[in-house]
Enzyme design. Structure first.
Site, PDB file in Angstrom:
ATOM      1  CB  CYS A 260     -33.701 -20.784  13.914  1.00 36.38           C
ATOM      2  SG  CYS A 260     -34.851 -20.302  15.204  1.00 36.38           S
TER       3      CYS A 260
ATOM      4  CD  GLN B  40     -34.812  -9.862  29.677  1.00 38.35           C
ATOM      5  OE1 GLN B  40     -35.285 -10.837  29.106  1.00 38.35           O
ATOM      6  NE2 GLN B  40     -34.970  -9.673  30.984  1.00 38.35           N
TER       7      GLN B  40
ATOM      8  CE1 TYR C 234     -31.664 -13.865  41.873  1.00 36.76           C
ATOM      9  CE2 TYR C 234     -33.139 -12.114  42.618  1.00 36.76           C
ATOM     10  CZ  TYR C 234     -32.585 -13.368  42.785  1.00 36.76           C
ATOM     11  OH  TYR C 234     -32.967 -14.130  43.864  1.00 36.76           O
TER      12      TYR C 234
ATOM     13  CB  CYS D  59     -37.260 -27.746  16.182  1.00 34.46           C
ATOM     14  SG  CYS D  59     -36.448 -26.503  17.167  1.00 34.46           S
TER      15      CYS D  59
ATOM     16  CD  GLU E  91     -25.778 -11.258  37.145  1.00 32.52           C
ATOM     17  OE1 GLU E  91     -26.977 -10.967  37.047  1.00 32.52           O
ATOM     18  OE2 GLU E  91     -25.324 -12.385  36.930  1.00 32.52           O
TER      19      GLU E  91
ATOM     20  CB  CYS F   1     -38.404 -15.473  32.552  1.00 27.80           C
ATOM     21  SG  CYS F   1     -37.188 -16.249  33.620  1.00 27.80           S
TER      22      CYS F   1
HETATM   23  C1  LIG Z   1     -33.465 -13.099  34.177  1.00 32.77           C
HETATM   24  S1  LIG Z   1     -31.811 -12.520  34.287  1.00 32.77           S
HETATM   25  C2  LIG Z   1     -32.092 -10.806  34.483  1.00 32.77           C
HETATM   26  C3  LIG Z   1     -30.958  -9.885  34.120  1.00 32.77           C
HETATM   27  C4  LIG Z   1     -31.281  -8.413  33.941  1.00 32.77           C
HETATM   28  N1  LIG Z   1     -32.204  -7.901  34.919  1.00 32.77           N
HETATM   29  C5  LIG Z   1     -31.774  -8.139  32.540  1.00 32.77           C
HETATM   30  O1  LIG Z   1     -32.934  -7.783  32.344  1.00 32.77           O
HETATM   31  O2  LIG Z   1     -30.974  -8.265  31.609  1.00 32.77           O
HETATM   32  C6  LIG Z   1     -31.319 -13.120  35.819  1.00 32.77           C
HETATM   33  C7  LIG Z   1     -29.919 -12.785  36.216  1.00 32.77           C
HETATM   34  O3  LIG Z   1     -29.717 -13.253  37.533  1.00 32.77           O
HETATM   35  C8  LIG Z   1     -28.373 -13.719  37.663  1.00 32.77           C
HETATM   36  N2  LIG Z   1     -28.386 -14.575  38.861  1.00 32.77           N
HETATM   37  C9  LIG Z   1     -28.711 -15.885  38.958  1.00 32.77           C
HETATM   38  N3  LIG Z   1     -28.692 -16.274  40.254  1.00 32.77           N
HETATM   39  C10 LIG Z   1     -28.358 -15.191  40.990  1.00 32.77           C
HETATM   40  C11 LIG Z   1     -28.192 -14.951  42.388  1.00 32.77           C
HETATM   41  N4  LIG Z   1     -28.380 -15.906  43.285  1.00 32.77           N
HETATM   42  N5  LIG Z   1     -27.856 -13.708  42.780  1.00 32.77           N
HETATM   43  C12 LIG Z   1     -27.654 -12.718  41.880  1.00 32.77           C
HETATM   44  N6  LIG Z   1     -27.796 -12.880  40.555  1.00 32.77           N
HETATM   45  C13 LIG Z   1     -28.149 -14.101  40.103  1.00 32.77           C
HETATM   46  C14 LIG Z   1     -28.105 -14.370  36.331  1.00 32.77           C
HETATM   47  O4  LIG Z   1     -26.729 -14.470  36.083  1.00 32.77           O
HETATM   48  C15 LIG Z   1     -28.826 -13.404  35.376  1.00 32.77           C
HETATM   49  O5  LIG Z   1     -27.951 -12.386  34.948  1.00 32.77           O
END
Ligand SMILES: C[S@@+](CC[C@H](N)C(=O)[O-])C[C@H]1O[C@@H](n2cnc3c(N)ncnc32)[C@H](O)[C@@H]1O
Length: 480
Positions: free
Chosen positions: A165, A288, A317, A77, A338, A415
């Site tokens: 899993c 998350q 984001y 896997c 977002e 991440c």
């Molecule tokens: C790593 S996640 C973090 C979400 C949040 N901070 C959390 O901890 O749950 C990244 C987020 O960025 C959004 N995203 C991706 N590209 C983006 C962009 N260009 N502008 C705004 N948001 C974006 C994704 O949809 C996702 O929800």
């Protein structure tokens, strides 16, 4: 070395994908399933001029860090690259990875990186296993024609059958079996990605870690699922089931979810908690995957934000507003941005649910929303900017606007430590200082690691303006 040549070697290091690195007469070999400290016998499966890939044939002497994996499918896997390594050594692997990226890509002096020991996962609630609140299981056919489900084997799309899993909720197996027996009863085919035929592509399952609520979303290559209501009724009998839906994805693509949703039973979301805040989560929203570690991560982000009640904060984001709402309780005003509209709907509902009135959310690309806002409100002071981008990191336009806005502190949640290092280099090159680096193990057993960093404004606004202008000048010069 040549293909099929046999060799013995001691694994002296591991690469970022978790493959062991061994050398034979100066020739470097990357060997899947071998871990640092193993002495192994292997066979070359791909030979390039200066390096090659080997297959592990036999462990001649196991590494002191080797442990028996819980999962019988952990080697084929692609999910758990590090399950055969002790958890303590996994944590060291991740600290090394972050430090290397910051030094090699970010240009920071190794001994000057202000990095704290990684926050590992304790044994609470089955940790460091059973932590994932989300699984996306591809369906397909085995060689004998049976309907199978599981995970893709590393770097391929062939499905490794997985009944249970060990990273996910134990109820997943019951749900997946229910879907499979329904497909057999109703003669519903799994999706065949080569022919672009068949109906069921993936089954997405989310479980509320603290509430026990469950969501099942079947991703289909069609507009309806024959007998779907009956399946939904069957699934609703499972304890905790709160939402059953279809997601329509008719594209020939590796992207799992399509845009359109059809709700079959229960609500359109489940609710879960992080700390004392409740969150509504819909199938398309990012959330998350490790709730125990997420709470530690968010508390660290809150501490780094250094809020006293009077600050204006941007959370870029923001997903369903998880970090925004954590911050809003200690700030004057929070703005979240977002790209996914459903997530912003959730974010607004989550603010109401938690009676938070000082958080406002915008749908759009962070790299467009923030510059637009700043051009309309150039004088408005921003104290803290939090970013938590996907793996590719922040867009340069966004970093540039952040510098123009000159917040006192930037909290960067990442991440992917490689893109983090690239972005930190940009920000630190223009007047910010890297104050703290805190890795958090959100994904035990895998090579991934989360990091939260604090940056503070070191230079005067005038000096930063000068740096920002120089960047603009350089970009134009490069273009010419
Ligand atoms: C790593 S996640 C973090 C979400 C949040 N901070 C959390 O901890 O749950 C990244 C987020 O960025 C959004 N995203 C991706 N590209 C983006 C962009 N260009 N502008 C705004 N948001 C974006 C994704 O949809 C996702 O929800």
């Amino acid at each position: 070395m040549e293909k099929n040549q046999q060799f013995t070697t001691v694994i002296e290091d591991m690469n970022e994908q978790g493959e062991g690195i061994g050398r034979v007469d100066g020739y470097t070999l990357f060997i899947k399933d071998a871990i640092i400290g193993d002495c192994i016998e292997g066979k070359v499966i791909k030979a390039k001029k200066t390096y090659g890939y080997g297959k592990l044939i036999r462990i001649l002497e196991p590494s002191p860090f080797r442990v028996e994996p819980l999962c019988p499918s952990s080697a084929p896997c692609g999910g758990c690259q590090l399950q055969a390594m002790s958890y303590r050594r996994q944590l060291q692997f991740k600290e090394d990875k972050v430090r290397n990226h910051l030094a090699r890509i970010g240009g920071f002096q190794t001994e000057e990186i202000p990095m704290k020991p990684i926050m590992g996962m304790g044994a609470e609630k089955g940790g460091p296993f059973r932590y994932r609140n989300k699984g996306q299981f591809p369906f397909g056919r085995g060689k004998d024609g049976r309907i199978i489900y599981g995970f893709y084997a590393g770097r391929t799309h062939s499905i490794v059958e997985t009944e249970d899993c060990f990273l996910g909720a134990s109820v997943n197996g019951q749900i997946l079996e229910s879907v499979r027996s329904f497909m057999e009863d109703y003669k519903i085919s799994p999706y065949d990605e080569v022919r672009h035929e068949g109906l069921i592509r993936h089954v997405l399952i989310r479980t509320g870690y603290y509430t026990g609520q469950i969501m099942v979303c079947l991703v289909i290559n069609g507009t309806e699922l024959p007998g779907g209501q009956l399946l939904a009724d069957r699934l609703m009998e499972i304890k905790g089931m709160a939402s059953v839906s279809l997601n329509i994805n008719r594209e020939k693509t590796n992207v799992i979810l399509g845009e359109k949703m059809v709700y079959l039973a229960g609500g359109a979301y489940i609710t879960d908690k992080i700390g004392d805040l409740s969150y509504r989560i819909s199938p398309q929203s990012f959330y998350q995957v490790n709730p125990v570690q997420t709470e530690k991560l968010y508390n660290k982000a809150l501490e780094f934000a250094g809020l006293t009640g009077g600050e204006t904060v941007w959370d870029l984001y923001c997903g369903i507003g998880t970090i925004s709402l954590f911050l809003a309780r200690e700030a004057k005003q929070v703005y979240g941005v977002e790209i996914v509209p459903a997530a912003i709907e959730n974010a607004k509902e989550n603010a109401l649910l938690n009676e938070i009135t000082n958080a406002e959310f915008f749908v759009g690309r962070a790299e467009e929303v923030l510059p637009d806002w700043h051009s309309v409100h150039p004088e408005e002071k921003v104290d803290v900017i939090v970013v938590d981008p996907p793996r590719k990191g922040c867009d340069e336009t966004l970093l540039h606007t952040m510098l123009q806005m000159k917040p006192e502190r930037i909290v960067y949640v990442s991440c992917d430590s490689a893109t983090l290092a690239r972005d930190l280099k940009y920000l630190c090159g223009a007047g910010y200082g890297l104050e703290q680096v805190q890795p958090v193990d959100m994904f035990p057993m895998t090579v991934s690691v989360e990091v939260v960093c604090l940056l503070s404004k070191l230079k005067s606004d005038k000096q930063i303006d000068a740096e920002v202008d120089i960047d603009e000048f350089d970009l134009t010069a490069g273009g010419e």
